[in-house]
Design a protein around this motif. Structure first.
Motif, PDB file in Angstrom:
ATOM      1  N   VAL A  87       0.850  -1.202   0.000  1.00 44.35           N
ATOM      2  CA  VAL A  87       0.000   0.000   0.000  1.00 44.35           C
ATOM      3  C   VAL A  87       0.883   1.250   0.000  1.00 44.35           C
ATOM      4  CG1 VAL A  87      -1.890   1.173   1.175  1.00 44.35           C
ATOM      5  CG2 VAL A  87      -1.727  -1.319   1.285  1.00 44.35           C
ATOM      6  N   GLU A  88       0.808   2.023  -1.101  1.00 45.63           N
ATOM      7  CA  GLU A  88       1.657   3.179  -1.363  1.00 45.63           C
ATOM      8  C   GLU A  88       3.125   2.731  -1.474  1.00 45.63           C
ATOM      9  OE1 GLU A  88      -2.017   5.464  -0.856  1.00 45.63           O
ATOM     10  OE2 GLU A  88      -0.178   5.740  -2.025  1.00 45.63           O
ATOM     11  N   ASN A  89       4.053   3.673  -1.618  1.00 45.91           N
ATOM     12  CA  ASN A  89       5.461   3.303  -1.807  1.00 45.91           C
ATOM     13  C   ASN A  89       6.392   4.333  -1.174  1.00 45.91           C
ATOM     14  OD1 ASN A  89       7.291   1.375  -3.644  1.00 45.91           O
ATOM     15  ND2 ASN A  89       8.150   3.442  -3.624  1.00 45.91           N
ATOM     16  N   GLU A  90       7.147   3.861  -0.181  1.00 45.55           N
ATOM     17  CA  GLU A  90       8.179   4.695   0.474  1.00 45.55           C
ATOM     18  C   GLU A  90       7.630   6.081   0.809  1.00 45.55           C
ATOM     19  OE1 GLU A  90      12.336   2.608  -1.061  1.00 45.55           O
ATOM     20  OE2 GLU A  90      11.918   4.694  -1.622  1.00 45.55           O
ATOM     21  N   VAL A  91       6.598   6.100   1.675  1.00 45.37           N
ATOM     22  CA  VAL A  91       5.988   7.384   2.042  1.00 45.37           C
ATOM     23  C   VAL A  91       6.894   8.160   2.989  1.00 45.37           C
ATOM     24  CG1 VAL A  91       3.665   6.390   1.798  1.00 45.37           C
ATOM     25  CG2 VAL A  91       4.752   6.480   4.077  1.00 45.37           C
ATOM     26  N   GLY A  92       6.503   9.431   3.170  1.00 42.91           N
ATOM     27  CA  GLY A  92       7.235  10.281   4.111  1.00 42.91           C
ATOM     28  C   GLY A  92       7.323  11.689   3.570  1.00 42.91           C
ATOM     29  N   VAL A  93       7.961  12.562   4.346  1.00 48.38           N
ATOM     30  CA  VAL A  93       8.101  13.965   3.927  1.00 48.38           C
ATOM     31  C   VAL A  93       9.568  14.312   3.727  1.00 48.38           C
ATOM     32  CG1 VAL A  93       7.652  16.369   4.564  1.00 48.38           C
ATOM     33  CG2 VAL A  93       6.068  14.619   5.282  1.00 48.38           C
ATOM     34  N   LEU A  94       9.849  15.044   2.676  1.00 52.95           N
ATOM     35  CA  LEU A  94      11.167  15.629   2.406  1.00 52.95           C
ATOM     36  C   LEU A  94      10.942  17.063   1.910  1.00 52.95           C
ATOM     37  CD1 LEU A  94      12.654  12.742   0.167  1.00 52.95           C
ATOM     38  CD2 LEU A  94      13.284  13.198   2.529  1.00 52.95           C
ATOM     39  N   PRO A  95      11.835  17.970   1.946  1.00 53.45           N
ATOM     40  CA  PRO A  95      13.080  17.975   2.724  1.00 53.45           C
ATOM     41  C   PRO A  95      12.865  18.443   4.153  1.00 53.45           C
ATOM     42  CG  PRO A  95      12.939  19.980   1.449  1.00 53.45           C
ATOM     43  CD  PRO A  95      11.657  19.195   1.195  1.00 53.45           C
ATOM     44  N   GLN A  96      11.592  18.857   4.513  1.00 50.69           N
ATOM     45  CA  GLN A  96      11.399  19.259   5.916  1.00 50.69           C
ATOM     46  C   GLN A  96      10.886  18.044   6.689  1.00 50.69           C
ATOM     47  OE1 GLN A  96       9.062  22.914   5.780  1.00 50.69           O
ATOM     48  NE2 GLN A  96      10.996  24.060   5.888  1.00 50.69           N
ATOM     49  N   SER A  97      10.935  18.122   8.014  1.00 51.95           N
ATOM     50  CA  SER A  97      10.639  16.928   8.832  1.00 51.95           C
ATOM     51  C   SER A  97       9.147  16.721   9.065  1.00 51.95           C
ATOM     52  CB  SER A  97      11.354  17.048  10.173  1.00 51.95           C
ATOM     53  OG  SER A  97      11.035  18.303  10.752  1.00 51.95           O
ATOM     54  N   ARG A  98       8.296  17.726   8.692  1.00 54.30           N
ATOM     55  CA  ARG A  98       6.847  17.515   8.812  1.00 54.30           C
ATOM     56  C   ARG A  98       6.101  18.459   7.903  1.00 54.30           C
ATOM     57  NH1 ARG A  98       3.867  21.221  11.624  1.00 54.30           N
ATOM     58  NH2 ARG A  98       4.857  22.563  13.194  1.00 54.30           N
ATOM     59  N   ASP A  99       4.825  18.179   7.717  1.00 49.57           N
ATOM     60  CA  ASP A  99       3.903  19.032   6.984  1.00 49.57           C
ATOM     61  C   ASP A  99       3.606  20.245   7.860  1.00 49.57           C
ATOM     62  OD1 ASP A  99       0.569  18.298   5.523  1.00 49.57           O
ATOM     63  OD2 ASP A  99       1.764  20.149   5.638  1.00 49.57           O
ATOM     64  N   HIS A 100       3.671  21.439   7.261  1.00 44.15           N
ATOM     65  CA  HIS A 100       3.401  22.667   8.030  1.00 44.15           C
ATOM     66  C   HIS A 100       2.116  23.338   7.567  1.00 44.15           C
ATOM     67  CE1 HIS A 100       7.205  22.981  10.352  1.00 44.15           C
ATOM     68  NE2 HIS A 100       7.693  22.258   9.352  1.00 44.15           N
ATOM     69  N   SER A 101       1.220  22.535   6.946  1.00 40.72           N
ATOM     70  CA  SER A 101      -0.067  23.127   6.567  1.00 40.72           C
ATOM     71  C   SER A 101      -0.855  23.437   7.832  1.00 40.72           C
ATOM     72  CB  SER A 101      -0.842  22.124   5.702  1.00 40.72           C
ATOM     73  OG  SER A 101      -1.102  20.942   6.454  1.00 40.72           O
ATOM     74  N   GLU A 102      -1.867  24.247   7.719  1.00 36.35           N
ATOM     75  CA  GLU A 102      -2.646  24.676   8.896  1.00 36.35           C
ATOM     76  C   GLU A 102      -3.194  23.473   9.668  1.00 36.35           C
ATOM     77  OE1 GLU A 102      -5.012  28.019   7.672  1.00 36.35           O
ATOM     78  OE2 GLU A 102      -6.443  27.527   9.333  1.00 36.35           O
TER      79      GLU A 102
END
Ligand code: DGJ
Length: 516
Positions: free
Chosen positions: A153-168
């Motif tokens: 399910v999905e492939n190699e998920v995650g966030v780059l280049p910052q360590s997290r999502d900064h949406s509201e």
């Protein structure tokens, strides 16, 4: 278990665009069979099955099913839905181009990125709907035939280049309390938590409630754990929707961490050793978490993913002679349910480094892994029994390590040391030991090495070699040929494994004895 019988996946994963075309695959299938694989890992993309919203098209899926069956190959389907390598490039146009309806991960200075946000319920529900339709179709088209064994399910998920999502919505969640479901899991499994994860929690006071930073501390690891919870619970929704239609085994794969990399330098939020507990708490419908191992520290990474309740399956790894050595270790030492090399439909002309495989010197000879798969397929039932009964082990000489690798096999220890020229086997040598009697073993090697045996249990301390026979698979059975003695076994003192064993399909039957 496939149709009630244990099954060892000897696999290979296609390049990222190959399965988008049934016509292109016509030239690739014979290559897979020639590599003695029994399973192909292939992407099915959201954009392929739902090019227009609500209009599903399974022509490509059905063509791949038909051709896999025609080539006597099983499949593992890789759902490239919202994410592939953290990006959202496999989503249909109607998703990709509508940033209002399908919001993106945002940087700390408010810029949208090329990644859909795991905090968006619109993204999640659209992804779940499409995936559920795919699983429904697979049940209809393959529910009896079982060409498709499992789904990633999905492939190699995650966030780059910052360590997290900064949406509201992400910021609000980050400022909120850690969900109680996760905290109850942490408390309940305190003694078996991943040490790094447990340390972060305990160093912050082992609190049972509070915000993410209050509970896990202010380090960037907390951003990673926060994103891990969000990806895990998102993927739980997708997997559960799919399993409600067709309950095949499902897993998530991880891009691993280079030494000293920080979250954001590596896929922050992916199913990594330090967040496996978060993933287990957040995604109970995911049966196991898998490492994509391209790094040379194979034994380490295979080991950290072999945990109680998390069987080892390696969807992506280096092929060639490196793969031939590593598959012996994964199957023999960590009881892997399967191994798969990446890029197996390579037409022998694309330089390996184009797909990020970091061993430019290594010759493109997918033959080595293919030959090893042939030998392993001929030993499959014995290997699966050996995994079950603990009569199987393996050792791995990695990189240019000069120190011998050791492994315990029954009442003995096998010491595997270098022999011949490291160049011959790319420096990496695997050796698998299958115990067939109290003092008898079948040995499969992938390169030049010298194996000596010492005692591992109380009793007569000295170990002698009674006999060594080379064996070949003839007329459906492993058949002895030469009795190796004198110069061929160091005057009775050691088993000599050769790089040529792989291509020639040669294994060894060793009998030992002990005396004072
Ligand atoms: C890991 C990804 O999962 C694969 O799809 C592919 O992009 C490889 N990396 C390339 O090295």
């Amino acid at each position: 278990m496939v149709d009630g019988k244990p099954f060892l996946i000897l696999g290979g994963e296609l390049h990222n665009s190959s399965s988008s075309s049934v016509a292109y695959m016509k030239t690739a299938w014979p290559r897979m069979s020639a590599m003695h694989m029994n399973t192909v890992l292939l992407p099915v993309a959201w954009e392929t099955i739902e090019p227009e919203e609500g209009k599903l098209d399974f022509t490509v899926v059905d063509g791949l099913l038909e051709d896999a069956r025609a080539n006597n190959l099983k499949l593992v389907v890789l759902w490239f839905g919202a994410w592939k390598n953290t990006f959202s490039s496999y989503t249909p146009g109607w998703v990709k181009t509508n940033l209002t309806r399908f919001p993106r991960v945002q940087t700390s200075d408010g810029r949208d990125t090329e990644r859909l946000s795991p905090f968006s319920s619109a993204v999640r529900e659209a992804d779940a709907r499409a995936f559920a339709k795919l699983m429904h179709h697979l049940r209809e088209a393959d529910g009896q035939r079982h060409t498709v064994l499992m789904v990633q399910v999905e492939n190699e998920v995650g966030v780059l280049p910052q360590s997290r999502d900064h949406s509201e919505v992400a910021n609000a969640a980050f400022a909120a309390e850690v969900p109680q479901t996760l905290m109850s899991f942490v408390e309940k499994h305190r003694t078996t938590l991943n040490p790094e994860f447990r340390a972060a929690w305990e160093e912050a006071g082992a609190k049972t409630r509070g915000t993410w930073q209050e509970v896990f501390g202010k380090a960037s690891l907390t951003d990673d754990l926060f994103m891990a919870w969000q990806y895990a619970t998102y993927i739980e929704r997708i997997a559960a929707a799919g399993k409600a239609e067709y309950a095949l085994p499902m897993y998530a794969n991880a891009a691993l961490i280079r030494p000293n990399y920080e979250p954001g330098q590596y896929n922050s939020g992916g199913p990594l050793p330090h967040s496996m507990d978060v993933w287990r708490a957040g995604a109970p419908s995911i049966d196991f978490l898998s490492p994509d191992i391209y790094f040379n520290e194979f034994a380490y990474w295979a080991g950290v993913y072999t945990r109680p309740g998390n069987p080892l399956f390696i969807p992506e790894a280096q092929g060639g002679a490196t793969g031939a050595a590593n598959v012996l270790y994964a199957v023999g030492r960590d009881a892997a349910i399967g191994f798969s090399a990446f890029g197996v439909d390579e037409q022998g002309n694309t330089p390996l480094d184009l797909v990020g495989i970091t061993n430019p010197g290594e010759p493109i000879d997918s033959g080595a892994l293919g030959s090893m798969y042939l030998t392993l397929s001929r030993l499959e039932s014995l290997l699966l029994k050996g995994q079950e009964t603990g009569n199987l082990s393996a050792a791995l000489l990695e990189g240019d390590a000069q120190r011998a690798a050791r492994t315990s096999v029954g009442a003995y220890i096998a010491n595997v040391a270098r022999a011949g020229s490291p160049a011959a086997s790319g420096g990496r040598v695997g050796a698998l030991f299958l115990r067939t009697g109290p003092d008898e073993f079948l040995v499969v090697g992938s390169g030049d090495a010298m194996v000596t045996f010492t005692a591992d249990t109380p009793g007569p301390p000295i170990v002698g070699i009674e006999s060594i026979d080379e064996e070949y698979f003839e007329n459906g059975a492993w058949t002895p040929r030469r009795r190796l003695n004198g110069d061929e076994n160091s005057q009775g003192q050691a088993l000599r494994l050769h790089a040529s064993d792989v291509a020639e399909g040669r294994i060894y039957r060793v009998r030992l004895y002990r005396y004072k």
